[in-house]
Design a protein around this motif. Structure first.
Motif, PDB file in Angstrom:
ATOM      1  N   TYR A 190       0.808  -1.225   0.000  1.00  0.00           N
ATOM      2  CA  TYR A 190       0.000   0.000   0.000  1.00  0.00           C
ATOM      3  C   TYR A 190       0.840   1.275   0.000  1.00  0.00           C
ATOM      4  CZ  TYR A 190      -4.248   2.695   0.822  1.00  0.00           C
ATOM      5  OH  TYR A 190      -5.306   3.564   0.700  1.00  0.00           O
ATOM      6  N   ASP A 191       1.849   1.347   0.854  1.00  0.00           N
ATOM      7  CA  ASP A 191       2.663   2.557   0.957  1.00  0.00           C
ATOM      8  C   ASP A 191       3.815   2.594  -0.043  1.00  0.00           C
ATOM      9  OD1 ASP A 191       1.102   3.624   2.989  1.00  0.00           O
ATOM     10  OD2 ASP A 191       2.239   2.578   4.542  1.00  0.00           O
ATOM     11  N   LYS A 192       3.951   1.537  -0.833  1.00  0.00           N
ATOM     12  CA  LYS A 192       5.021   1.467  -1.824  1.00  0.00           C
ATOM     13  C   LYS A 192       4.560   1.867  -3.225  1.00  0.00           C
ATOM     14  CE  LYS A 192       7.493  -2.389   0.447  1.00  0.00           C
ATOM     15  NZ  LYS A 192       7.590  -1.722   1.664  1.00  0.00           N
ATOM     16  N   ILE A 193       3.239   2.024  -3.397  1.00  0.00           N
ATOM     17  CA  ILE A 193       2.710   2.369  -4.719  1.00  0.00           C
ATOM     18  C   ILE A 193       1.976   3.709  -4.656  1.00  0.00           C
ATOM     19  CG2 ILE A 193       2.505  -0.062  -5.401  1.00  0.00           C
ATOM     20  CD1 ILE A 193      -0.572   0.245  -5.032  1.00  0.00           C
ATOM     21  N   LEU A 194       1.749   4.267  -5.834  1.00  0.00           N
ATOM     22  CA  LEU A 194       0.973   5.506  -5.946  1.00  0.00           C
ATOM     23  C   LEU A 194      -0.509   5.205  -5.756  1.00  0.00           C
ATOM     24  CD1 LEU A 194       2.769   6.861  -9.143  1.00  0.00           C
ATOM     25  CD2 LEU A 194       3.208   7.537  -6.763  1.00  0.00           C
ATOM     26  N   ASP A 195      -1.343   6.226  -5.656  1.00  0.00           N
ATOM     27  CA  ASP A 195      -2.788   6.014  -5.528  1.00  0.00           C
ATOM     28  C   ASP A 195      -3.333   5.224  -6.712  1.00  0.00           C
ATOM     29  OD1 ASP A 195      -2.803   7.316  -3.124  1.00  0.00           O
ATOM     30  OD2 ASP A 195      -3.620   9.193  -3.908  1.00  0.00           O
ATOM     31  N   GLU A 196      -2.740   5.450  -7.877  1.00  0.00           N
ATOM     32  CA  GLU A 196      -3.026   4.647  -9.069  1.00  0.00           C
ATOM     33  C   GLU A 196      -1.679   4.213  -9.627  1.00  0.00           C
ATOM     34  OE1 GLU A 196      -5.445   6.797 -11.848  1.00  0.00           O
ATOM     35  OE2 GLU A 196      -7.207   6.662 -10.568  1.00  0.00           O
TER      36      GLU A 196
END
Length: 120
Positions: free
Chosen positions: A77-83
């Motif tokens: 979750y915290d390793k990727i962008l919102d999309e």
């Protein structure tokens, strides 16, 4: 395919039985990953979308559904962008494993005007 990079992030996709089943997923398919912070069941939910099918599943986020060697939705979750984007690498009867794409890989895919990434 190069799987030697220790920084590669692999994820398990599941819950596709609530949408279109496993059939729309193909090896090499590009997936759009969309965070759903307002999801009633999981505040770290990450929806998975396909070009021609729309929402088609979720990134697995339970010890019972995450395949060994892949990361849970909570860890990613915290390793990727919102999309963000991933590419299907493996498919079994009841699971899909995808690799989260790096920004360099995304830029390469964007160069092909027909690539699914440009339509998600």
């Amino acid at each position: 395919m190069d799987y030697e990079n220790a920084n590669d992030i692999f994820i398990t996709i599941n819950a596709f039985n609530k949408f279109h089943g496993i059939k729309p997923f193909k090896i090499g398919s590009i997936l759009k990953l969309v965070k759903e912070p307002e999801n009633n069941y999981d505040c770290e939910a990450i929806a998975v979308e396909l070009r021609y099918a729309g929402k088609s599943g979720y990134v697995a986020n339970s010890v019972n559904t995450v395949i060994k060697g892949t990361m849970s939705g909570g860890r990613v979750y915290d390793k990727i962008l919102d999309e963000d984007y991933a590419q299907v690498k493996f498919i079994s009867n009841d699971s899909v494993i995808a690799k989260v794409l790096t920004s360099e890989e995304i830029d390469e895919f964007r160069k092909d005007p027909d690539n699914d990434l440009n339509f998600l």
